[in-house]
Design a protein around this motif. Sequence first.
Motif, PDB file in Angstrom:
ATOM      1  N   UNK A  74      38.003  41.214  50.462  1.00 42.27           N
ATOM      2  CA  UNK A  74      37.435  42.493  50.970  1.00 42.27           C
ATOM      3  C   UNK A  74      38.324  43.569  50.930  1.00 42.27           C
ATOM      4  N   UNK A  75      37.539  44.746  50.593  1.00 37.03           N
ATOM      5  CA  UNK A  75      38.354  46.039  50.384  1.00 37.03           C
ATOM      6  C   UNK A  75      37.736  47.217  50.586  1.00 37.03           C
ATOM      7  N   UNK A  76      38.138  48.402  50.296  1.00 32.42           N
ATOM      8  CA  UNK A  76      37.406  49.583  50.486  1.00 32.42           C
ATOM      9  C   UNK A  76      37.389  50.352  49.126  1.00 32.42           C
ATOM     10  N   UNK A  77      36.423  51.213  49.056  1.00 33.33           N
ATOM     11  CA  UNK A  77      36.366  52.142  47.969  1.00 33.33           C
ATOM     12  C   UNK A  77      35.620  53.574  48.302  1.00 33.33           C
ATOM     13  N   UNK A  78      35.969  54.533  47.648  1.00 31.07           N
ATOM     14  CA  UNK A  78      35.434  55.999  48.253  1.00 31.07           C
ATOM     15  C   UNK A  78      33.863  55.824  47.818  1.00 31.07           C
ATOM     16  N   UNK A  79      33.054  56.669  49.141  1.00 29.80           N
ATOM     17  CA  UNK A  79      31.809  56.634  48.847  1.00 29.80           C
ATOM     18  C   UNK A  79      31.308  58.185  48.450  1.00 29.80           C
ATOM     19  N   UNK A  80      30.089  58.336  48.654  1.00 28.35           N
ATOM     20  CA  UNK A  80      29.687  59.702  48.672  1.00 28.35           C
ATOM     21  C   UNK A  80      30.334  60.720  49.580  1.00 28.35           C
ATOM     22  N   UNK A  81      30.669  62.017  49.418  1.00 27.73           N
ATOM     23  CA  UNK A  81      31.041  62.922  50.496  1.00 27.73           C
ATOM     24  C   UNK A  81      32.189  62.508  51.348  1.00 27.73           C
ATOM     25  N   UNK A  82      33.004  61.817  50.665  1.00 27.63           N
ATOM     26  CA  UNK A  82      34.094  61.364  51.659  1.00 27.63           C
ATOM     27  C   UNK A  82      34.009  60.146  52.512  1.00 27.63           C
ATOM     28  N   UNK A  83      32.849  59.519  52.453  1.00 25.73           N
ATOM     29  CA  UNK A  83      32.714  58.170  53.171  1.00 25.73           C
ATOM     30  C   UNK A  83      33.471  56.896  52.528  1.00 25.73           C
ATOM     31  N   UNK A  84      33.650  56.063  53.293  1.00 23.47           N
ATOM     32  CA  UNK A  84      34.307  54.926  52.939  1.00 23.47           C
ATOM     33  C   UNK A  84      33.202  53.534  52.989  1.00 23.47           C
ATOM     34  N   UNK A  85      33.267  52.842  51.615  1.00 17.50           N
ATOM     35  CA  UNK A  85      32.415  51.796  51.666  1.00 17.50           C
ATOM     36  C   UNK A  85      33.358  50.524  51.527  1.00 17.50           C
ATOM     37  N   UNK A  86      32.600  49.336  52.378  1.00 14.98           N
ATOM     38  CA  UNK A  86      33.115  48.196  52.025  1.00 14.98           C
ATOM     39  C   UNK A  86      32.776  47.641  50.832  1.00 14.98           C
ATOM     40  N   UNK A  87      33.903  47.129  50.066  1.00 12.97           N
ATOM     41  CA  UNK A  87      33.475  46.676  48.727  1.00 12.97           C
ATOM     42  C   UNK A  87      34.169  45.068  48.713  1.00 12.97           C
ATOM     43  N   UNK A  88      33.738  44.336  47.842  1.00  8.97           N
ATOM     44  CA  UNK A  88      34.067  42.919  47.942  1.00  8.97           C
ATOM     45  C   UNK A  88      34.281  42.418  46.453  1.00  8.97           C
ATOM     46  N   UNK A  89      35.351  41.672  46.223  1.00  9.46           N
ATOM     47  CA  UNK A  89      35.551  40.919  44.829  1.00  9.46           C
ATOM     48  C   UNK A  89      35.463  39.565  45.214  1.00  9.46           C
ATOM     49  N   UNK A  90      34.696  38.885  44.235  1.00  8.65           N
ATOM     50  CA  UNK A  90      34.964  37.264  44.340  1.00  8.65           C
ATOM     51  C   UNK A  90      35.588  36.692  43.393  1.00  8.65           C
ATOM     52  N   UNK A  91      36.435  35.531  43.679  1.00 11.00           N
ATOM     53  CA  UNK A  91      37.425  34.878  42.684  1.00 11.00           C
ATOM     54  C   UNK A  91      36.944  33.399  42.501  1.00 11.00           C
ATOM     55  N   UNK A  92      36.914  33.218  41.449  1.00  8.86           N
ATOM     56  CA  UNK A  92      36.647  31.845  41.054  1.00  8.86           C
ATOM     57  C   UNK A  92      37.820  31.006  40.251  1.00  8.86           C
ATOM     58  N   UNK A  93      38.044  29.910  40.629  1.00 10.36           N
ATOM     59  CA  UNK A  93      39.082  29.128  39.914  1.00 10.36           C
ATOM     60  C   UNK A  93      38.445  28.251  39.116  1.00 10.36           C
ATOM     61  N   UNK A  94      38.614  28.226  37.810  1.00  9.52           N
ATOM     62  CA  UNK A  94      37.949  27.532  36.907  1.00  9.52           C
ATOM     63  C   UNK A  94      38.481  26.092  36.618  1.00  9.52           C
ATOM     64  N   UNK A  95      37.819  25.298  35.717  1.00 13.52           N
ATOM     65  CA  UNK A  95      38.547  23.954  35.507  1.00 13.52           C
ATOM     66  C   UNK A  95      39.831  23.971  34.999  1.00 13.52           C
TER      67      UNK A  95
END
Length: 293
Positions: A74-95
């Motif tokens: 879980x992280x953050x990124x800049x949104x419209x007009x100076x707002x802050x949006x929550x943003x998420x990356x998903x990580x998979x461990x492959x075979x």
Amino acid sequence: MRRQSTAARAGLVAAGLLELAVVSASSSRPRGGPGTGFGAVGRLLDPEARWATRASYPPLDVPKPVAQDVFIVDSQMSGAMGSVLPVRMTVLRLPDGGLLLHSPTRYSIALKRALEAIGPVRHLVAPNLAHWVFLKDWQAACPDATTWAAPGLRGRKQVRDAGLRLDGELGGTEPAAWGGTVELVMVPGGLGFHECALFHHPSRTLLLTDLVMNLEARKVPALLRPVLRAFGMTDGMPPPYLRAVVKLRRGEASRAARHLVSLRPDRVVFAHGQWFERNATGALRRALRWLLP
């Protein structure tokens, strides 16, 4: 506007209304930067800084396990007009033990080290036309990783100007290098939009980006809540403008949505808002009701 379809006109009007709502909830005062002095004390004293933290899902910028070989960041990124949006990356461990980073979030040395304790970073995925802005930092830090992109991303001027390297374009089938445990589902839209959804078969985890958005009312400014509720964005649906774009290829998008539901995922992880940890198939069906019969 007269030449646009009804869906396109509705999407443009909705986007304009949403922007007006964001403006009304925004401040002209920056949250941080040179001279603002926002350290730990500043965050305690400043209500906007506290809100920026509350809008996300801490702890931030650390891998958190959610299933066997599946992690979220879980992280953050800049949104419209100076707002802050929550943003998420998903990580998979492959075979093979390597990691696939789906929709990479902001880079830090500490996050890279934490991920490398799980496995080497071997694949970076930009799953649609919007979620690529943090890729260049990850490419510089992980030069041996292969970058996979949604169709059309390579041709965007912003991407070319940023000097982003794209090694492969995702299409109808998933790359063999992913080890056969991940299924690729392409959800098309108009204006060159595609969302690359991934289904991790061993854990029955579905990875989306913007096709589902589940913002929590308590985590957004009070002035925005009625607008977001009206648009369905606190109940699983993406913004109206994105729905309008996807509906430009409604037949194909509906078939892809039906397939996503037929996978019967145990959990659904996406970029913005509270992901579906329980009763995921039913929640996904409800979130995609704008595409399903």
